[in-house]
Motif scaffolding. Structure first.
Motif, PDB file in Angstrom:
ATOM      1  N   ILE A  55      54.102 -19.167  45.760  1.00 55.31           N
ATOM      2  CA  ILE A  55      52.784 -18.766  46.272  1.00 55.31           C
ATOM      3  C   ILE A  55      51.951 -20.007  46.572  1.00 55.31           C
ATOM      4  CG2 ILE A  55      50.606 -17.619  45.685  1.00 55.31           C
ATOM      5  CD1 ILE A  55      52.350 -15.595  44.040  1.00 55.31           C
ATOM      6  N   SER A  56      52.001 -21.001  45.700  1.00 55.11           N
ATOM      7  CA  SER A  56      51.205 -22.219  45.925  1.00 55.11           C
ATOM      8  C   SER A  56      51.654 -22.956  47.184  1.00 55.11           C
ATOM      9  CB  SER A  56      51.275 -23.150  44.707  1.00 55.11           C
ATOM     10  OG  SER A  56      52.534 -23.783  44.622  1.00 55.11           O
ATOM     11  N   GLN A  57      52.901 -22.798  47.581  1.00 58.16           N
ATOM     12  CA  GLN A  57      53.404 -23.461  48.782  1.00 58.16           C
ATOM     13  C   GLN A  57      52.765 -22.900  50.051  1.00 58.16           C
ATOM     14  OE1 GLN A  57      55.585 -26.377  48.787  1.00 58.16           O
ATOM     15  NE2 GLN A  57      54.478 -26.125  46.873  1.00 58.16           N
ATOM     16  N   ILE A  58      52.214 -21.689  49.981  1.00 62.91           N
ATOM     17  CA  ILE A  58      51.488 -21.145  51.131  1.00 62.91           C
ATOM     18  C   ILE A  58      50.365 -22.096  51.515  1.00 62.91           C
ATOM     19  CG2 ILE A  58      49.965 -19.278  51.918  1.00 62.91           C
ATOM     20  CD1 ILE A  58      51.747 -17.358  50.242  1.00 62.91           C
ATOM     21  N   GLU A  59      49.655 -22.605  50.503  1.00 66.84           N
ATOM     22  CA  GLU A  59      48.567 -23.563  50.769  1.00 66.84           C
ATOM     23  C   GLU A  59      49.106 -24.797  51.476  1.00 66.84           C
ATOM     24  OE1 GLU A  59      46.579 -27.261  50.147  1.00 66.84           O
ATOM     25  OE2 GLU A  59      48.257 -26.664  48.866  1.00 66.84           O
ATOM     26  N   ARG A  60      50.229 -25.305  51.041  1.00 68.82           N
ATOM     27  CA  ARG A  60      50.826 -26.493  51.655  1.00 68.82           C
ATOM     28  C   ARG A  60      51.119 -26.264  53.128  1.00 68.82           C
ATOM     29  NH1 ARG A  60      56.901 -28.358  50.923  1.00 68.82           N
ATOM     30  NH2 ARG A  60      56.847 -30.161  52.286  1.00 68.82           N
ATOM     31  N   TYR A  61      51.803 -25.173  53.427  1.00 63.12           N
ATOM     32  CA  TYR A  61      52.181 -24.896  54.817  1.00 63.12           C
ATOM     33  C   TYR A  61      50.975 -24.506  55.665  1.00 63.12           C
ATOM     34  CZ  TYR A  61      56.915 -25.317  53.139  1.00 63.12           C
ATOM     35  OH  TYR A  61      58.066 -25.806  52.578  1.00 63.12           O
ATOM     36  N   PHE A  62      49.986 -23.893  55.047  1.00 66.56           N
ATOM     37  CA  PHE A  62      48.735 -23.538  55.721  1.00 66.56           C
ATOM     38  C   PHE A  62      48.077 -24.812  56.268  1.00 66.56           C
ATOM     39  CE2 PHE A  62      44.219 -22.510  55.734  1.00 66.56           C
ATOM     40  CZ  PHE A  62      44.162 -21.182  56.121  1.00 66.56           C
ATOM     41  N   HIS A  63      47.884 -25.807  55.394  1.00 62.05           N
ATOM     42  CA  HIS A  63      47.246 -27.050  55.813  1.00 62.05           C
ATOM     43  C   HIS A  63      48.151 -27.879  56.718  1.00 62.05           C
ATOM     44  CE1 HIS A  63      44.421 -26.099  52.518  1.00 62.05           C
ATOM     45  NE2 HIS A  63      43.580 -26.527  53.433  1.00 62.05           N
ATOM     46  N   GLN A  64      49.430 -27.850  56.459  1.00 63.78           N
ATOM     47  CA  GLN A  64      50.361 -28.577  57.318  1.00 63.78           C
ATOM     48  C   GLN A  64      50.309 -28.031  58.745  1.00 63.78           C
ATOM     49  OE1 GLN A  64      54.754 -28.016  56.958  1.00 63.78           O
ATOM     50  NE2 GLN A  64      54.668 -30.135  56.196  1.00 63.78           N
ATOM     51  N   SER A  65      50.226 -26.722  58.885  1.00 60.90           N
ATOM     52  CA  SER A  65      50.170 -26.131  60.229  1.00 60.90           C
ATOM     53  C   SER A  65      48.899 -26.550  60.959  1.00 60.90           C
ATOM     54  CB  SER A  65      50.276 -24.608  60.165  1.00 60.90           C
ATOM     55  OG  SER A  65      49.106 -24.030  59.625  1.00 60.90           O
ATOM     56  N   MET A  66      47.798 -26.683  60.232  1.00 59.61           N
ATOM     57  CA  MET A  66      46.553 -27.145  60.859  1.00 59.61           C
ATOM     58  C   MET A  66      46.671 -28.605  61.283  1.00 59.61           C
ATOM     59  SD  MET A  66      43.430 -25.559  58.753  1.00 59.61           S
ATOM     60  CE  MET A  66      43.145 -23.829  58.647  1.00 59.61           C
ATOM     61  N   ALA A  67      47.227 -29.428  60.402  1.00 60.81           N
ATOM     62  CA  ALA A  67      47.359 -30.851  60.716  1.00 60.81           C
ATOM     63  C   ALA A  67      48.236 -31.051  61.953  1.00 60.81           C
ATOM     64  CB  ALA A  67      47.945 -31.603  59.522  1.00 60.81           C
ATOM     65  N   LYS A  68      49.272 -30.265  62.085  1.00 57.16           N
ATOM     66  CA  LYS A  68      50.186 -30.372  63.225  1.00 57.16           C
ATOM     67  C   LYS A  68      49.745 -29.511  64.407  1.00 57.16           C
ATOM     68  CE  LYS A  68      54.042 -29.107  61.396  1.00 57.16           C
ATOM     69  NZ  LYS A  68      55.413 -28.839  60.944  1.00 57.16           N
ATOM     70  N   LYS A  69      48.687 -28.697  64.180  1.00 60.75           N
ATOM     71  CA  LYS A  69      48.222 -27.739  65.195  1.00 60.75           C
ATOM     72  C   LYS A  69      49.393 -26.860  65.647  1.00 60.75           C
ATOM     73  CE  LYS A  69      44.479 -30.755  66.630  1.00 60.75           C
ATOM     74  NZ  LYS A  69      43.568 -30.324  65.628  1.00 60.75           N
ATOM     75  N   SER A  86      53.609 -17.757  60.651  1.00 63.99           N
ATOM     76  CA  SER A  86      54.768 -17.393  59.831  1.00 63.99           C
ATOM     77  C   SER A  86      54.380 -17.107  58.384  1.00 63.99           C
ATOM     78  CB  SER A  86      55.824 -18.502  59.880  1.00 63.99           C
ATOM     79  OG  SER A  86      55.415 -19.619  59.099  1.00 63.99           O
ATOM     80  N   LEU A  87      53.144 -17.421  58.009  1.00 66.98           N
ATOM     81  CA  LEU A  87      52.669 -17.207  56.642  1.00 66.98           C
ATOM     82  C   LEU A  87      52.064 -15.827  56.427  1.00 66.98           C
ATOM     83  CD1 LEU A  87      50.878 -20.648  56.199  1.00 66.98           C
ATOM     84  CD2 LEU A  87      53.191 -20.017  55.445  1.00 66.98           C
ATOM     85  N   TRP A  88      51.878 -15.058  57.493  1.00 67.89           N
ATOM     86  CA  TRP A  88      51.140 -13.796  57.449  1.00 67.89           C
ATOM     87  C   TRP A  88      52.067 -12.599  57.654  1.00 67.89           C
ATOM     88  CZ3 TRP A  88      45.652 -14.003  57.203  1.00 67.89           C
ATOM     89  CH2 TRP A  88      45.103 -15.293  57.315  1.00 67.89           C
ATOM     90  N   THR A  89      51.698 -11.456  57.045  1.00 62.88           N
ATOM     91  CA  THR A  89      52.386 -10.205  57.351  1.00 62.88           C
ATOM     92  C   THR A  89      51.863  -9.697  58.693  1.00 62.88           C
ATOM     93  OG1 THR A  89      50.736  -8.823  56.234  1.00 62.88           O
ATOM     94  CG2 THR A  89      52.632  -9.557  54.914  1.00 62.88           C
ATOM     95  N   SER A  90      52.610  -8.829  59.331  1.00 57.80           N
ATOM     96  CA  SER A  90      52.220  -8.341  60.661  1.00 57.80           C
ATOM     97  C   SER A  90      50.927  -7.532  60.635  1.00 57.80           C
ATOM     98  CB  SER A  90      53.351  -7.512  61.278  1.00 57.80           C
ATOM     99  OG  SER A  90      53.616  -6.385  60.458  1.00 57.80           O
ATOM    100  N   ASN A  91      50.596  -6.919  59.507  1.00 54.62           N
ATOM    101  CA  ASN A  91      49.386  -6.094  59.427  1.00 54.62           C
ATOM    102  C   ASN A  91      48.311  -6.718  58.540  1.00 54.62           C
ATOM    103  OD1 ASN A  91      50.786  -5.749  57.048  1.00 54.62           O
ATOM    104  ND2 ASN A  91      50.399  -3.570  56.899  1.00 54.62           N
ATOM    105  N   ALA A  92      48.355  -8.031  58.374  1.00 53.71           N
ATOM    106  CA  ALA A  92      47.387  -8.739  57.529  1.00 53.71           C
ATOM    107  C   ALA A  92      45.982  -8.650  58.106  1.00 53.71           C
ATOM    108  CB  ALA A  92      47.800 -10.206  57.399  1.00 53.71           C
ATOM    109  N   THR A  93      45.008  -8.958  57.261  1.00 53.67           N
ATOM    110  CA  THR A  93      43.622  -9.070  57.706  1.00 53.67           C
ATOM    111  C   THR A  93      43.088 -10.446  57.331  1.00 53.67           C
ATOM    112  OG1 THR A  93      42.721  -8.127  55.656  1.00 53.67           O
ATOM    113  CG2 THR A  93      43.165  -6.594  57.481  1.00 53.67           C
TER     114      THR A  93
END
Length: 148
Positions: A24-38, A45-52
């Motif tokens: 679960i903590s790795q979500i934060e890592r990939y969340f910020h990594q995706s922003m840094a790399k745009k 890829s971190l979200w479910t299809s019906n997320a809010t």
């Protein structure tokens, strides 16, 4: 005679819990990594299809396409934005209960061009294990105060 037990031992359960907290903590890592790399595909890829995703008062994106559009319109994903994301590990909080959990973290965005804090935000997430992966089912973003 050999004795057996039904179910996992306490040590196995503790190990599984630690593995879930780490995942679960790795979500934060990939969340910020995706922003840094745009990298919007990595972000999505971190979200479910019906997320809010609630990102302001009365502003909620529902479903993967609305969430994608919201991120693409955010300053963090704009090509001209040169932000470095500082995310204090001591402010990360994770809970897990079976196949559900929560995640909280803060984002301190530093403008690389000016060396000033551009934005300070926080996120509270509900996550779920789906198909063996932990994914975001709900995010509520907010502002936060910088403090130790």
């Amino acid at each position: 005679a050999c004795g057996g037990s039904s179910g996992s031992s306490a040590s196995d359960q503790a190990l599984e819990r630690k593995a879930d907290i780490y995942a679960i903590s790795q979500i934060e890592r990939y969340f910020h990594q995706s922003m840094a790399k745009k990298d919007i595909d990595q972000m999505m890829s971190l979200w479910t299809s019906n997320a809010t995703f609630t990102y302001g008062p009365g502003q909620t994106a529902t479903g993967i396409e609305q969430i994608r559009k919201t991120w693409l319109n955010s300053p963090a994903f704009k090509p001209a934005t040169h932000w470095l994301s500082d995310h204090p590990a001591y402010k990360l909080r994770v809970t897990v209960n079976g196949d559900r959990g929560t995640l909280h973290f803060e984002c301190h965005f530093i403008d690389v061009d000016t060396a000033k804090v551009a934005a300070v935000t926080a996120g509270d997430f509900d996550v779920a294990r789906i198909g063996g992966r932990w994914l975001i089912t709900k995010m509520v973003g907010s502002t936060t105060e910088l403090s130790p």
